[in-house]
Design an enzyme around this catalytic site. Structure first.
Site, short mmCIF file in Angstrom:
data_model
loop_
_atom_site.label_atom_id
_atom_site.label_comp_id
_atom_site.label_asym_id
_atom_site.label_seq_id
_atom_site.Cartn_x
_atom_site.Cartn_y
_atom_site.Cartn_z
N LYS A 1 33.10 45.72 43.17
CA LYS A 1 33.01 47.19 43.33
C LYS A 1 31.65 47.69 42.85
O LYS A 1 30.99 48.48 43.51
CB LYS A 1 34.13 47.89 42.56
CG LYS A 1 35.51 47.58 43.08
CD LYS A 1 36.57 48.36 42.35
CE LYS A 1 37.91 47.67 42.39
NZ LYS A 1 38.27 47.05 43.67
N LYS B 1 37.00 43.29 50.22
CA LYS B 1 36.97 44.57 50.93
C LYS B 1 35.90 45.52 50.37
O LYS B 1 35.43 46.41 51.08
CB LYS B 1 38.35 45.24 50.93
CG LYS B 1 38.81 45.79 49.59
CD LYS B 1 38.62 47.29 49.48
CE LYS B 1 39.13 47.87 48.19
NZ LYS B 1 39.04 47.13 46.95
N LYS C 1 38.70 32.20 45.89
CA LYS C 1 39.76 33.21 46.02
C LYS C 1 41.13 32.53 46.07
O LYS C 1 41.51 31.94 47.08
CB LYS C 1 39.50 34.00 47.31
CG LYS C 1 40.28 35.26 47.42
CD LYS C 1 39.52 36.44 46.90
CE LYS C 1 40.45 37.63 46.77
NZ LYS C 1 39.97 38.66 45.89
N GLY D 1 44.00 47.41 47.51
CA GLY D 1 45.25 46.84 48.02
C GLY D 1 46.34 46.88 46.96
O GLY D 1 47.53 47.08 47.26
N ASN D 2 45.92 46.70 45.69
CA ASN D 2 46.92 46.70 44.62
C ASN D 2 47.56 48.08 44.47
O ASN D 2 48.75 48.18 44.18
CB ASN D 2 46.28 46.26 43.31
CG ASN D 2 45.86 44.80 43.38
OD1 ASN D 2 46.65 43.94 43.76
ND2 ASN D 2 44.62 44.52 43.05
P1 ADP Z 1 41.60 46.73 43.96
O1 ADP Z 1 42.90 46.30 44.53
O2 ADP Z 1 41.47 48.21 43.90
O3 ADP Z 1 40.40 46.04 44.54
P2 ADP Z 1 41.18 45.11 41.55
O4 ADP Z 1 42.33 44.70 40.72
O5 ADP Z 1 40.48 44.10 42.40
O6 ADP Z 1 41.67 46.38 42.40
O7 ADP Z 1 40.05 45.75 40.61
C1 ADP Z 1 40.33 46.84 39.74
C2 ADP Z 1 40.63 46.33 38.34
O8 ADP Z 1 39.46 45.81 37.73
C3 ADP Z 1 41.05 47.39 37.36
O9 ADP Z 1 42.40 47.72 37.49
C4 ADP Z 1 40.74 46.73 36.00
O10 ADP Z 1 41.89 46.12 35.45
C5 ADP Z 1 39.76 45.62 36.35
N1 ADP Z 1 38.49 45.62 35.60
C6 ADP Z 1 37.80 44.51 35.31
N2 ADP Z 1 36.68 44.77 34.66
C7 ADP Z 1 36.63 46.12 34.49
C8 ADP Z 1 35.70 47.01 33.88
N3 ADP Z 1 34.59 46.58 33.30
N4 ADP Z 1 35.98 48.35 33.91
C9 ADP Z 1 37.09 48.81 34.51
N5 ADP Z 1 38.01 48.00 35.11
C10 ADP Z 1 37.79 46.67 35.11
MG MG Z 2 39.96 43.94 44.51
#
Ligand code: ADP
Ligand code: MG
Length: 312
Positions: free
Chosen positions: A274, A212, A128, A11-12
């Site tokens: 993820k 998601k 959340k 979403g970001n």
């Molecule tokens: P999305 O909207 O795609 O779900 P999120 O912001 O929830 O994105 O998750 C992606 C982010 O997770 C990355 O941009 C990064 O800043 C963060 N992140 C946290 N821990 C890690 C990690 N161990 N390796 C890579 N990214 C990480």
């Molecule tokens: Mg996310």
């Protein structure tokens, strides 16, 4: 070889506001159209954090200031609106991209409900944060009045907090599967799906947020997909993320991923869901692969050239 691929869009990565989102959707459509042109069967899901935040601010929070004039809109309805808003841009831009390439495929967005368990322990411990920031005093007052639970959000201030229960069942899965089998490009489970609790024949929306990444894993398993691709703002997941000894992860085994998860390398609420979704999917059946990479790198990732890949 043609694969069935569930693509979960961050979403970001979809930007803030209609103009940014349209531009992001247009770019995303290119990456998705590349995979479709290569003969893959693609199903799309997406996050909705910033988007549902915008809708909820206008229709939930601001309306709550003049409730007699504008009835405040509950969170599940804001979620449904965000599926329509994001789905419209994805459906519209992907349709154009495919037509421009001479690919004759229909794209459809499906409002998707996802059943959650009323007894999910997540409801006892909401995690959340959503909505606008409040002062500590405001937050305490809101909580004391029983309006909703509040939390301190990463040192940035106080916010409303809702539960993040696990997805149990995608209500419209039969329809999604039928459309995918017909060759349509389906956009479903937006924002993790609208969380609903089943009460007899009735599905009641709940003020919660399903991650998601977990919902996309559920979708990929239900559709017997070969690939779950989680597209986000980083090219790879890392261990020791953001530290001097940071190490990007490429091809890793399920055991390695589980070890890194247990060691706490992935931030809860962002990379952790993820990695958990990727492991869950890769583990669920032999031959299933999960990939985490940058939106623009989807094609390279599928070709095995980048991203963090986990295979069963
Ligand atoms: P999305 O909207 O795609 O779900 P999120 O912001 O929830 O994105 O998750 C992606 C982010 O997770 C990355 O941009 C990064 O800043 C963060 N992140 C946290 N821990 C890690 C990690 N161990 N390796 C890579 N990214 C990480
Ligand atoms: Mg996310």
């Amino acid at each position: 070889m043609s694969k069935r691929i569930v693509i979960a869009l961050g979403g970001n990565a979809l930007g803030n506001g209609p103009d940014e989102q349209f531009a992001a959707a247009r770019n995303t459509a290119k990456a998705i159209a590349d995979l479709i042109e290569e003969g893959h069967q693609v199903v799309i899901s997406h996050g909705n954090g910033p988007q549902v935040g915008m809708i909820h601010l206008a229709m939930g929070e601001l309306n709550a200031k003049e409730p007699d004039k504008y009835p405040p809109t509950p969170l599940p309805i804001c979620g449904a609106m965000s599926q329509g808003y994001i789905g419209f841009d994805l459906q519209n831009t992907l349709r154009t991209e495919l037509l421009d390439r001479g690919v004759n495929k229909e794209v459809v967005t499906l409002i998707t409900q996802v059943v959650v368990d009323a007894g999910d322990p997540a409801f006892q411990k909401p995690t959340k944060p959503i909505g606008s920031f409040m002062s500590h005093e405001e937050a305490l007052a809101v909580e004391a009045e029983g309006i909703y639970a509040v939390t301190e959000d990463a040192g940035r201030g106080w916010r409303r907090v809702v539960a993040s229960p696990k997805p149990q069942r995608i209500v419209e899965i039969g329809l999604i599967e039928a459309m995918v089998n017909e060759g349509y490009i389906v956009i479903a489970c937006g924002g993790g799906g609208i969380p609903v609790i089943q009460k007899g024949n009735q599905l009641e929306g709940v003020a919660a947020v399903i991650d998601k990444d977990y919902a996309s894993c559920r979708l990929a398993k239900d559709l017997d997909a070969d690939y779950l691709i989680i597209l986000t703002a980083v090219e790879k997941a890392a261990i020791h993320y953001g530290k001097a000894d940071q190490q990007w992860l490429s091809d890793i085994s399920i055991a390695e991923a589980e070890k890194y998860i247990a060691e706490g390398h992935f931030a809860p609420g962002s990379m952790l869901p993820k990695m958990e979704a990727a492991v869950d999917f890769a583990k669920s059946k032999s031959g299933r692969r999960a990939l985490i990479t940058l939106l623009e790198k989807a094609r390279d990732g599928v070709a095995g050239r980048t991203g963090t890949a986990i295979a069963g």
